[in-house]
Structures are given as structure tokens and as C-alpha cells.
Design a protein around this motif. Structure first.
Motif, mmCIF file in Angstrom:
data_model
loop_
_atom_site.group_PDB
_atom_site.id
_atom_site.type_symbol
_atom_site.label_atom_id
_atom_site.label_comp_id
_atom_site.label_asym_id
_atom_site.label_seq_id
_atom_site.Cartn_x
_atom_site.Cartn_y
_atom_site.Cartn_z
ATOM 1 N N ALA A 120 0.826 -1.214 0.000
ATOM 2 C CA ALA A 120 0.000 0.000 0.000
ATOM 3 C C ALA A 120 0.856 1.259 0.000
ATOM 4 O O ALA A 120 0.372 2.336 -0.339
ATOM 5 N N LEU A 121 2.133 1.134 0.392
ATOM 6 C CA LEU A 121 3.025 2.292 0.420
ATOM 7 C C LEU A 121 3.812 2.454 -0.876
ATOM 8 O O LEU A 121 4.657 3.337 -0.971
ATOM 9 N N ASP A 122 3.566 1.606 -1.863
ATOM 10 C CA ASP A 122 4.087 1.854 -3.203
ATOM 11 C C ASP A 122 3.122 2.822 -3.879
ATOM 12 O O ASP A 122 1.953 2.483 -4.124
ATOM 13 N N LEU A 123 3.594 4.020 -4.167
ATOM 14 C CA LEU A 123 2.729 5.077 -4.679
ATOM 15 C C LEU A 123 3.189 5.529 -6.056
ATOM 16 O O LEU A 123 4.386 5.548 -6.350
ATOM 17 N N ALA A 124 2.246 5.905 -6.876
ATOM 18 C CA ALA A 124 2.536 6.462 -8.190
ATOM 19 C C ALA A 124 1.637 7.664 -8.413
ATOM 20 O O ALA A 124 0.495 7.700 -7.938
ATOM 21 N N ILE A 125 2.162 8.649 -9.128
ATOM 22 C CA ILE A 125 1.369 9.830 -9.485
ATOM 23 C C ILE A 125 0.911 9.664 -10.924
ATOM 24 O O ILE A 125 1.743 9.540 -11.833
ATOM 25 N N SER A 126 -0.395 9.638 -11.114
ATOM 26 C CA SER A 126 -0.949 9.560 -12.458
ATOM 27 C C SER A 126 -1.242 10.984 -12.923
ATOM 28 O O SER A 126 -2.280 11.556 -12.606
ATOM 29 N N GLY A 139 -0.431 1.146 -4.125
ATOM 30 C CA GLY A 139 -0.193 -0.196 -4.631
ATOM 31 C C GLY A 139 0.268 -0.189 -6.072
ATOM 32 O O GLY A 139 0.028 -1.146 -6.814
ATOM 33 N N SER A 140 0.952 0.882 -6.485
ATOM 34 C CA SER A 140 1.430 1.023 -7.860
ATOM 35 C C SER A 140 2.780 1.718 -7.859
ATOM 36 O O SER A 140 3.101 2.477 -6.943
ATOM 37 N N LEU A 141 3.557 1.481 -8.902
ATOM 38 C CA LEU A 141 4.844 2.135 -9.081
ATOM 39 C C LEU A 141 4.970 2.612 -10.521
ATOM 40 O O LEU A 141 4.554 1.916 -11.452
ATOM 41 N N GLU A 142 5.536 3.810 -10.673
ATOM 42 C CA GLU A 142 5.804 4.318 -12.014
ATOM 43 C C GLU A 142 7.164 3.813 -12.466
ATOM 44 O O GLU A 142 8.178 4.026 -11.802
ATOM 45 N N ARG A 143 7.193 3.157 -13.602
ATOM 46 C CA ARG A 143 8.435 2.645 -14.146
ATOM 47 C C ARG A 143 9.176 3.748 -14.897
ATOM 48 O O ARG A 143 8.672 4.849 -15.113
ATOM 49 N N SER A 144 10.405 3.451 -15.308
ATOM 50 C CA SER A 144 11.185 4.385 -16.118
ATOM 51 C C SER A 144 10.455 4.663 -17.429
ATOM 52 O O SER A 144 9.748 3.799 -17.970
ATOM 53 N N ASN A 145 10.598 5.879 -17.949
ATOM 54 C CA ASN A 145 9.972 6.216 -19.234
ATOM 55 C C ASN A 145 10.919 6.005 -20.404
ATOM 56 O O ASN A 145 10.700 6.531 -21.501
ATOM 57 N N VAL A 146 11.980 5.231 -20.187
ATOM 58 C CA VAL A 146 12.945 4.932 -21.248
ATOM 59 C C VAL A 146 12.360 3.895 -22.196
ATOM 60 O O VAL A 146 11.904 2.828 -21.764
ATOM 61 N N ASP A 147 12.372 4.219 -23.501
ATOM 62 C CA ASP A 147 11.997 3.264 -24.545
ATOM 63 C C ASP A 147 13.284 2.594 -25.005
ATOM 64 O O ASP A 147 14.099 3.201 -25.709
ATOM 65 N N LEU A 148 13.480 1.366 -24.602
ATOM 66 C CA LEU A 148 14.748 0.692 -24.841
ATOM 67 C C LEU A 148 15.052 0.567 -26.335
ATOM 68 O O LEU A 148 16.201 0.771 -26.771
ATOM 69 N N THR A 149 14.046 0.276 -27.138
ATOM 70 C CA THR A 149 14.268 0.133 -28.581
ATOM 71 C C THR A 149 14.738 1.445 -29.192
ATOM 72 O O THR A 149 15.711 1.483 -29.956
ATOM 73 N N ALA A 150 14.053 2.542 -28.829
ATOM 74 C CA ALA A 150 14.444 3.842 -29.368
ATOM 75 C C ALA A 150 15.845 4.240 -28.926
ATOM 76 O O ALA A 150 16.615 4.825 -29.697
ATOM 77 N N GLU A 151 16.198 3.906 -27.684
ATOM 78 C CA GLU A 151 17.520 4.265 -27.195
ATOM 79 C C GLU A 151 18.611 3.484 -27.925
ATOM 80 O O GLU A 151 19.672 4.033 -28.250
ATOM 81 N N LEU A 152 18.366 2.208 -28.209
ATOM 82 C CA LEU A 152 19.364 1.411 -28.913
ATOM 83 C C LEU A 152 19.558 1.912 -30.341
ATOM 84 O O LEU A 152 20.688 1.966 -30.845
ATOM 85 N N VAL A 153 18.461 2.301 -30.994
ATOM 86 C CA VAL A 153 18.576 2.868 -32.335
ATOM 87 C C VAL A 153 19.339 4.189 -32.289
ATOM 88 O O VAL A 153 20.223 4.458 -33.112
ATOM 89 N N GLY A 154 19.015 5.033 -31.304
ATOM 90 C CA GLY A 154 19.714 6.302 -31.155
ATOM 91 C C GLY A 154 21.183 6.101 -30.829
ATOM 92 O O GLY A 154 22.046 6.883 -31.248
ATOM 93 N N LEU A 155 21.486 5.037 -30.080
ATOM 94 C CA LEU A 155 22.874 4.744 -29.735
ATOM 95 C C LEU A 155 23.690 4.417 -30.989
ATOM 96 O O LEU A 155 24.843 4.856 -31.138
ATOM 97 N N ILE A 156 23.071 3.670 -31.900
ATOM 98 C CA ILE A 156 23.749 3.348 -33.157
ATOM 99 C C ILE A 156 24.000 4.618 -33.961
ATOM 100 O O ILE A 156 25.091 4.828 -34.518
ATOM 101 N N ALA A 157 22.982 5.507 -34.019
ATOM 102 C CA ALA A 157 23.138 6.756 -34.769
ATOM 103 C C ALA A 157 24.229 7.631 -34.146
ATOM 104 O O ALA A 157 25.036 8.243 -34.864
ATOM 105 N N ALA A 158 24.284 7.698 -32.807
ATOM 106 C CA ALA A 158 25.313 8.497 -32.144
ATOM 107 C C ALA A 158 26.701 7.919 -32.392
ATOM 108 O O ALA A 158 27.688 8.650 -32.547
ATOM 109 N N GLN A 159 26.766 6.583 -32.438
ATOM 110 C CA GLN A 159 28.044 5.948 -32.718
ATOM 111 C C GLN A 159 28.514 6.283 -34.143
ATOM 112 O O GLN A 159 29.702 6.572 -34.370
ATOM 113 N N ARG A 160 27.585 6.248 -35.106
ATOM 114 C CA ARG A 160 27.946 6.615 -36.475
ATOM 115 C C ARG A 160 28.385 8.073 -36.535
ATOM 116 O O ARG A 160 29.330 8.412 -37.265
ATOM 117 N N ASN A 161 27.719 8.913 -35.777
ATOM 118 C CA ASN A 161 28.082 10.328 -35.737
ATOM 119 C C ASN A 161 29.500 10.485 -35.190
ATOM 120 O O ASN A 161 30.310 11.277 -35.706
#
Length: 431
Positions: free
Chosen positions: A79-85, A386-408
Motif C-alpha cells: 500500500a506504500l508503493d505510490l505512483a502519481i498519475s 499499490g502502484s509504481l511508475e516505471r522508467s519512461n525509457v523506450d529501450l528500442t528507441a535508445e538502442l537505435v539512437g545509440l547506433i546513430a550516435a556511434q555513427r556520428n
């Protein structure tokens, strides 16, 4: 010139790679907000230079800005796991008084040894003080209080009144007429001997210290109707723990029922003499009310109802945080206490907050002062227990961006390599 331009591109690409790597590393961090690098180009030109022939001088990192989009909300068992919607941050503070105040979207709270509601780093969740009905007294940030769970609720209340309704069997045997209690062996009540009473019932009452104590009532039929006495007569013997209660120094309550089985006497509740209870350290009084529901009818003995007005100090049983952020505690004596309301803060420019780690932030001049308020009001999000907010990181988008940054990065390194080769060629020509 080309060398420094490519170097600025390398530095920028390296910053972007580090930022994306940090995003990926925190994909499992509750309340984490991904960062995005904003670049700007560098122009070096004189007032007399032809604008159509201006060449840029590279790039620079304008900002590494946190992106505060809502992360996915997952349910949990606490009950002490809280999230802000919606918008807003939880307010946490280190220690008492003037401890550092910070803000977080990570609502994974627990309870420390002193019963404070704290985050993983021991910072205490802050509440707005409220009245007993949950109305907020103030939403000023300086007036917040740390959330602390009480163990008990209020003072114990000794039982002062027992309301008891029973049905006594009309066909019950008159105890003094039993053969075992002849004239040579007179009747003597013994609550441990079922032959000396017709029926009994019991309940639990509370002494002045809140300790539960058994209360037993033994019913003995003493007389049937006769020409001179039309009523059925009974005696009720009352014990609290090992002590038999008396009225004006006399044990037993005389009870009379008319021919229809209605209780005639006592016509009012009976108050016993003060008595002591072992371990209670004081004396108390007690009233027994059989009421109008007590009868003597055909059939067996039955207890119709029993109530008593005492209770022990309540022990914490459960906690609840509703959508408005109201933190309430329930106790096993039936009491419910409002502890406070979760303090929610927002900022005019959340991107201006300074990150501290652990998904926490502090206000800066760029973010503006915190704007505090109740959850679900004035644009602030609601609280989900009774809820937790997870990270807002989109893993797929970050991996694609990582490849682009590496090419840069590789492209800028190639530009530096080419510039170096050209310089070497020029040097060789002069030789």
C-alpha cells in the motif's frame, strides 16, 4: 579550423553516447526520466562577412534535458508503493526540520525503525497536515509533516455497560429442589459445578488498562409460580474474572418473569458495587442491562444479543492511501485515523530541476519555486496506491539512437583523420 570543428562534433557525439548509455542503464529504475541532448551550431562571423558564405564552426551541447513524460504504471503488493498519475512530484525530506527537501517520482516507500514512511535512501515522505475528517489545513511547503505510522490508537476504555438479552427456558428445573440439595445438604452455588445452575453465558469486557477480561453470567431458576406469587423467579450470578459482583453487598440479581414470559424485574439496568480487577491497579464499576428482549419462553436457552462499550487501545491493522493522497490508518478496535495528505509539488519548468540521483531532484532558479497542492486538484495528478511508475525509457528507441550516435562519432573521427592527412600533405609539399 576543420580539426576544431570535428573535435566539437566528437565531444557532442560522446555526450550523446553517455546520455543514452545512462538512459539504458536506468531502464529498470522506478520513476527515472530519460534525458535528451540538445545541440546548437557554432557560427563565427564578422560584421563585414558575406552572409551567403558563412561556414559553421562546429556544434556544442546546449542542454541535457530530462524528459518528464509519464512512465508506465505497474501494480504492486504494498500500500506504500505510490505512483502519481499525471503531473507532480512526491516531496521527501532528509531528517527533521531543515533537512534538504527534494522531489521524486519514485514512489517505492517503506517504513523505517521509527515508523516513518521513507524512500530507499531514508528520506521521509512529507504530508500536508489535516483535520480529523481529512480536510487540509495548509499546502505551504514549510508546514509539511513527515509521514509516520502510529502503533496504537487512543486510550483504552473500560467497559461500563453490558447489554445482554437471553431467553431462559420456561421448563427449567428449580435448582434448590434437586435431590442432591436436600434439606440435609443445602443449596450452595458453585460456578464450577454445572449442577448448581441452569444456564450460563459469557462475553469479553475490558478493564481500565485495556486488558480483555471474561465476564460470565450464571442463571439459576429459584421458584415457579404459586398462588401467592404468579411470577417465575431466577437469580443471575455475575463474575468478572475470578471476582463475583455484588449489588449493595449482596451477590446475585433477582429476576422475575410474568406468565407471558416477559421480564418484570429488574425493570432498570443494574449497577454493581465497585470492584477490583487483578493487574488493573484500580477499581471500576459495571452496569448490566438485560433489557426488554430478555424472555422466558418455551424452548432451550439462547443468547439473543450481547454488547459492551469498552475497548482496548487500538493496534495498527492496515493503512490506506486514496486517490487524493489521504493517508489513513485502521486499527483493530474499529477506529480509523487520518494521518495527513501526501504533499504534491510541481514546477513551471521541470526541465530546470537539478538531478541528484535516485530519481530525485531539487529546485533551481531555472525550474522556479515548487508549486504545492493536493493530488487531483489544480492540474496535479492523482495518487495511486499499490502502484509504481516505471522508467519512461523506450529501450528500442535508445538502442537505435545509440547506433546513430556511434555513427556520428565515427564520422567526426573520420573528418579529423582527413583533416590530419591534408595537413600532412601540405607539410610535405613545403619540404
Amino acid at each position: 579550423m576543420t580539426f576544431s570543428t570535428a573535435m566539437s562534433g566528437l565531444n557532442g557525439a560522446q555526450t550523446e553516447l553517455a546520455t543514452m548509455a545512462n538512459n539504458i542503464a536506468n531502464v529498470g529504475t522506478n520513476g527515472f526520466k530519460r534525458s535528451r541532448v540538445a545541440f546548437g551550431d557554432i557560427i563565427a562571423a564578422s560584421p563585414s562577412q558575406n552572409p551567403s558564405r558563412t561556414i559553421g564552426s562546429g556544434t556544442y551541447v546546449k542542454a541535457v534535458a530530462q524528459q518528464f513524460q509519464q512512465g508506465a504504471i505497474e501494480t504492486s503488493d504494498s500500500a506504500l508503493d505510490l505512483a502519481i498519475s499525471g503531473q507532480g512530484f512526491f516531496t521527501v525530506r532528509a531528517g527533521e526540520g531543515d533537512g534538504e527537501t527534494s522531489f521524486t517520482r519514485n514512489g517505492a516507500f517503506g517504513v523505517d525503525a521509527d515508523r516513518y514512511v521513507v524512500d530507499a535512501s531514508g528520506r521521509r515522505l512529507q504530508l500536508f497536515p489535516t483535520t480529523t475528517d481529512g480536510s487540509v489545513l495548509t499546502t505551504d511547503l514549510g508546514s509539511t509533516i513527515p509521514a509516520r505510522l502510529p502503533l496504537t490508537s487512543g486510550d483504552p476504555r473500560p467497559t461500563g455497560l453490558i447489554k445482554l438479552a437471553v431467553n431462559l427456558p420456561a421448563s427449567a428445573t428449580i435448582i434448590p429442589d434437586l435431590p442432591a440439595y436436600s434439606a440435609g445438604n443445602p443449596y450452595a452455588f458453585d460456578r464450577n459445578d454445572p449442577a448448581t445452575f441452569n444456564n450460563s453465558t459469557s462475553t469479553t469486557i475490558f478493564d481500565p488498562l485495556g486488558n480483555p477480561v471474561p465476564a460470565n453470567v450464571y442463571y439459576i431458576k429459584t421458584a415457579a409460580p404459586s398462588p401467592g406469587q404468579p411470577d417465575h423467579e431466577w437469580t443471575a450470578r455475575v463474575f468478572v474474572g475470578p471476582t463475583e459482583l455484588q449489588v449493595a453487598g449482596v451477590s446475585g440479581i433477582n429476576m422475575r418473569f410474568d406468565a407471558n414470559g416477559a421480564l418484570v424485574a429488574p425493570a432498570a439496568p443494574v449497577t454493581f458495587d465497585p470492584f477490583g480487577l487483578p493487574g488493573a491497579g484500580m477499581t471500576t464499576g459495571l452496569t448490566l442491562d438485560h433489557g426488554v428482549a430478555t424472555t422466558q419462553l418455551t424452548g432451550g436457552f439462547s443468547r439473543i444479543s450481547v454488547e459492551q462499550d469498552g475497548y482496548a487501545a487500538g493496534q495498527l491493522e492496515s493503512i490506506l492511501v486514496d486517490g487524493s493522497g489521504t493517508l489513513s490508518a485502521s486499527f483493530n478496535n474499529g477506529e480509523i485515523h487520518t494521518i495527513g495528505k501526501v504533499a504534491i509539488a510541481n514546477f513551471a519548468s521541470p526541465q530546470g530541476l537539478k538531478p541528484l540521483g535516485d530519481a530525485r531532484y531539487v529546485a533551481t532558479p531555472d525550474s522556479g519555486n515548487p508549486i504545492t497542492g493536493e493530488a487531483g486538484r489544480n492540474g496535479l495528478g492523482s495518487v495511486r496506491s499499490g502502484s509504481l511508475e516505471r522508467s519512461n525509457v523506450d529501450l528500442t528507441a535508445e538502442l537505435v539512437g545509440l547506433i546513430a550516435a556511434q555513427r556520428n562519432f565515427q564520422a567526426n573521427a573520420k573528418a579529423m583523420e582527413t583533416d590530419s592527412a591534408l595537413l600532412q600533405t601540405i607539410i610535405n609539399l613545403r619540404q
